[in-house]
Design a protein around this motif. Structure first.
Motif, PDB file in Angstrom:
ATOM      1  N   ILE A  50     -79.359  -5.741 -80.799  1.00  9.36           N
ATOM      2  CA  ILE A  50     -79.817  -6.699 -81.817  1.00  9.36           C
ATOM      3  C   ILE A  50     -78.855  -7.876 -81.908  1.00  9.36           C
ATOM      4  O   ILE A  50     -79.271  -9.038 -81.983  1.00  9.36           O
ATOM      5  N   ALA A  51     -77.548  -7.606 -81.902  1.00  8.94           N
ATOM      6  CA  ALA A  51     -76.554  -8.684 -81.974  1.00  8.94           C
ATOM      7  C   ALA A  51     -76.620  -9.589 -80.744  1.00  8.94           C
ATOM      8  O   ALA A  51     -76.493 -10.821 -80.856  1.00  8.94           O
ATOM      9  N   ALA A  52     -76.837  -9.002 -79.571  1.00 10.26           N
ATOM     10  CA  ALA A  52     -76.948  -9.805 -78.346  1.00 10.26           C
ATOM     11  C   ALA A  52     -78.210 -10.666 -78.388  1.00 10.26           C
ATOM     12  O   ALA A  52     -78.175 -11.856 -78.033  1.00 10.26           O
ATOM     13  N   LEU A  53     -79.320 -10.083 -78.836  1.00 12.15           N
ATOM     14  CA  LEU A  53     -80.566 -10.855 -78.930  1.00 12.15           C
ATOM     15  C   LEU A  53     -80.477 -11.951 -79.989  1.00 12.15           C
ATOM     16  O   LEU A  53     -81.111 -13.001 -79.856  1.00 12.15           O
ATOM     17  N   TYR A  54     -79.671 -11.724 -81.027  1.00 14.66           N
ATOM     18  CA  TYR A  54     -79.444 -12.760 -82.037  1.00 14.66           C
ATOM     19  C   TYR A  54     -78.810 -13.998 -81.395  1.00 14.66           C
ATOM     20  O   TYR A  54     -79.211 -15.130 -81.667  1.00 14.66           O
ATOM     21  N   GLU A  55     -77.839 -13.774 -80.530  1.00 13.86           N
ATOM     22  CA  GLU A  55     -77.226 -14.906 -79.814  1.00 13.86           C
ATOM     23  C   GLU A  55     -78.247 -15.589 -78.916  1.00 13.86           C
ATOM     24  O   GLU A  55     -78.281 -16.818 -78.819  1.00 13.86           O
ATOM     25  N   GLY A  56     -79.094 -14.807 -78.272  1.00 12.62           N
ATOM     26  CA  GLY A  56     -80.152 -15.386 -77.440  1.00 12.62           C
ATOM     27  C   GLY A  56     -81.142 -16.186 -78.260  1.00 12.62           C
ATOM     28  O   GLY A  56     -81.628 -17.234 -77.817  1.00 12.62           O
ATOM     29  N   ILE A  59     -67.683  -2.571 -84.411  1.00 13.68           N
ATOM     30  CA  ILE A  59     -67.427  -2.816 -82.986  1.00 13.68           C
ATOM     31  C   ILE A  59     -68.738  -3.125 -82.271  1.00 13.68           C
ATOM     32  O   ILE A  59     -68.794  -4.021 -81.416  1.00 13.68           O
ATOM     33  N   ALA A  60     -69.809  -2.409 -82.617  1.00 14.97           N
ATOM     34  CA  ALA A  60     -71.115  -2.642 -81.985  1.00 14.97           C
ATOM     35  C   ALA A  60     -71.610  -4.056 -82.276  1.00 14.97           C
ATOM     36  O   ALA A  60     -72.136  -4.734 -81.379  1.00 14.97           O
ATOM     37  N   VAL A  61     -71.434  -4.525 -83.516  1.00 15.25           N
ATOM     38  CA  VAL A  61     -71.855  -5.900 -83.865  1.00 15.25           C
ATOM     39  C   VAL A  61     -71.032  -6.906 -83.060  1.00 15.25           C
ATOM     40  O   VAL A  61     -71.590  -7.832 -82.448  1.00 15.25           O
ATOM     41  N   ALA A  62     -69.718  -6.743 -83.051  1.00 17.62           N
ATOM     42  CA  ALA A  62     -68.845  -7.691 -82.342  1.00 17.62           C
ATOM     43  C   ALA A  62     -69.095  -7.657 -80.834  1.00 17.62           C
ATOM     44  O   ALA A  62     -69.171  -8.708 -80.176  1.00 17.62           O
ATOM     45  N   LEU A  63     -69.236  -6.476 -80.281  1.00 15.61           N
ATOM     46  CA  LEU A  63     -69.492  -6.338 -78.845  1.00 15.61           C
ATOM     47  C   LEU A  63     -70.837  -6.958 -78.468  1.00 15.61           C
ATOM     48  O   LEU A  63     -70.948  -7.673 -77.463  1.00 15.61           O
ATOM     49  N   GLY A  64     -71.850  -6.706 -79.283  1.00 18.31           N
ATOM     50  CA  GLY A  64     -73.166  -7.297 -79.021  1.00 18.31           C
ATOM     51  C   GLY A  64     -73.144  -8.809 -79.100  1.00 18.31           C
ATOM     52  O   GLY A  64     -73.762  -9.496 -78.279  1.00 18.31           O
ATOM     53  N   ALA A  65     -72.416  -9.353 -80.076  1.00 13.26           N
ATOM     54  CA  ALA A  65     -72.298 -10.811 -80.180  1.00 13.26           C
ATOM     55  C   ALA A  65     -71.589 -11.386 -78.951  1.00 13.26           C
ATOM     56  O   ALA A  65     -71.977 -12.433 -78.425  1.00 13.26           O
ATOM     57  N   GLY A  66     -70.554 -10.667 -78.495  1.00 14.51           N
ATOM     58  CA  GLY A  66     -69.846 -11.123 -77.294  1.00 14.51           C
ATOM     59  C   GLY A  66     -70.713 -11.060 -76.052  1.00 14.51           C
ATOM     60  O   GLY A  66     -70.745 -11.998 -75.244  1.00 14.51           O
ATOM     61  N   GLY A  97     -73.969 -11.109 -75.995  1.00 13.14           N
ATOM     62  CA  GLY A  97     -75.021 -12.117 -76.154  1.00 13.14           C
ATOM     63  C   GLY A  97     -74.522 -13.517 -75.845  1.00 13.14           C
ATOM     64  O   GLY A  97     -75.201 -14.290 -75.172  1.00 13.14           O
ATOM     65  N   TYR A  98     -73.318 -13.833 -76.327  1.00 10.90           N
ATOM     66  CA  TYR A  98     -72.780 -15.162 -76.044  1.00 10.90           C
ATOM     67  C   TYR A  98     -72.499 -15.323 -74.561  1.00 10.90           C
ATOM     68  O   TYR A  98     -72.783 -16.370 -73.976  1.00 10.90           O
ATOM     69  N   PHE A  99     -71.955 -14.274 -73.945  1.00  9.18           N
ATOM     70  CA  PHE A  99     -71.692 -14.332 -72.510  1.00  9.18           C
ATOM     71  C   PHE A  99     -72.997 -14.509 -71.735  1.00  9.18           C
ATOM     72  O   PHE A  99     -73.057 -15.279 -70.779  1.00  9.18           O
ATOM     73  N   SER A 100     -74.038 -13.803 -72.154  1.00  8.74           N
ATOM     74  CA  SER A 100     -75.315 -13.843 -71.441  1.00  8.74           C
ATOM     75  C   SER A 100     -76.088 -15.138 -71.658  1.00  8.74           C
ATOM     76  O   SER A 100     -76.728 -15.651 -70.743  1.00  8.74           O
ATOM     77  N   PHE A 101     -76.057 -15.662 -72.878  1.00  5.36           N
ATOM     78  CA  PHE A 101     -76.890 -16.814 -73.217  1.00  5.36           C
ATOM     79  C   PHE A 101     -76.098 -18.086 -73.495  1.00  5.36           C
ATOM     80  O   PHE A 101     -76.643 -19.180 -73.397  1.00  5.36           O
ATOM     81  N   GLY A 102     -74.841 -17.957 -73.876  1.00  2.00           N
ATOM     82  CA  GLY A 102     -74.059 -19.114 -74.329  1.00  2.00           C
ATOM     83  C   GLY A 102     -73.818 -20.175 -73.273  1.00  2.00           C
ATOM     84  O   GLY A 102     -73.650 -21.343 -73.600  1.00  2.00           O
ATOM     85  N   TRP A 103     -73.819 -19.787 -72.023  1.00  2.00           N
ATOM     86  CA  TRP A 103     -73.564 -20.768 -70.972  1.00  2.00           C
ATOM     87  C   TRP A 103     -74.721 -21.761 -70.843  1.00  2.00           C
ATOM     88  O   TRP A 103     -74.565 -22.822 -70.240  1.00  2.00           O
ATOM     89  N   LYS A 104     -75.871 -21.445 -71.429  1.00  2.00           N
ATOM     90  CA  LYS A 104     -77.025 -22.337 -71.370  1.00  2.00           C
ATOM     91  C   LYS A 104     -77.020 -23.363 -72.492  1.00  2.00           C
ATOM     92  O   LYS A 104     -77.884 -24.229 -72.530  1.00  2.00           O
ATOM     93  N   ARG A 105     -76.061 -23.270 -73.400  1.00  2.00           N
ATOM     94  CA  ARG A 105     -76.032 -24.166 -74.550  1.00  2.00           C
ATOM     95  C   ARG A 105     -75.610 -25.568 -74.113  1.00  2.00           C
ATOM     96  O   ARG A 105     -74.695 -25.746 -73.325  1.00  2.00           O
ATOM     97  N   ALA A 106     -76.277 -26.547 -74.690  1.00  2.00           N
ATOM     98  CA  ALA A 106     -75.932 -27.932 -74.401  1.00  2.00           C
ATOM     99  C   ALA A 106     -74.781 -28.386 -75.300  1.00  2.00           C
ATOM    100  O   ALA A 106     -73.987 -29.225 -74.927  1.00  2.00           O
ATOM    101  N   ILE A 107     -74.703 -27.805 -76.493  1.00  2.00           N
ATOM    102  CA  ILE A 107     -73.684 -28.177 -77.462  1.00  2.00           C
ATOM    103  C   ILE A 107     -72.811 -26.962 -77.699  1.00  2.00           C
ATOM    104  O   ILE A 107     -73.298 -25.879 -78.002  1.00  2.00           O
TER     105      ILE A 107
END
Length: 149
Positions: free
Chosen positions: A38-44, A121-128, A130-140
């Motif tokens: 859920i945390a990873a998909l939130y970043e997505g 830890i699950a929330v923080a790990l999922g956010a990390g 998610g950011y690793f998976s999707f964050g590189w596509k961010r323009a800003i």
């Protein structure tokens, strides 16, 4: 009584709803995996909303208009129109995704507020992840619309 400090337990942990209770290792691991996803998909979701916003703002149309020129001779002029309206499908989709983003962010915050270290830890790990998976596509890189973290 709700725990008011961080702890490592895995019995009688209520997560968000009365029906979601962790009482053994298997339920704890399953909950951690679900929360991490859920945390990873939130970043997505945040990146997807940015993508849709950029896509909707790029819709620019040009049209030619005859305007009176010197000596009342018609002159063709090209005008640019951007398509941003309050009652548009793209704005409605953005609104619904915004509400979803707020709800998910509050759920993740409430999971963290259980003070269970494993769930935190699950929330923080999922956010990390998610950011690793999707964050590189961010323009800003800096997002002024960031919520709850």
């Amino acid at each position: 009584m709700m725990q008011m400090s961080f702890y490592f337990g895995y019995t009688d942990v209520v997560v968000l709803f009365d029906g979601w209770v962790i009482n053994d290792i298997g339920t704890l691991i399953g909950s951690m995996v679900g929360i991490c996803i859920i945390a990873a998909l939130y970043e997505g979701l945040k990146v997807f909303r940015e993508h849709l916003l950029r896509k909707s703002m790029v819709t620019v149309s040009y049209h030619s208009v005859a305007v009176p020129g010197p000596e009342n001779l018609p002159v063709v002029e090209t005008q640019k129109t951007t398509g941003s309206r309050i009652l548009s499908s793209s704005h409605l989709i953005q609104t619904l995704l915004h509400v979803l983003q707020i709800v998910v962010s509050y759920f993740l915050m409430l999971v963290f507020m259980t003070y269970n270290v494993w769930l935190c830890i699950a929330v923080a790990l999922g956010a990390g992840i998610g950011y690793f998976s999707f964050g590189w596509k961010r323009a800003i890189v800096i997002d002024i619309n960031e919520h709850c973290h």
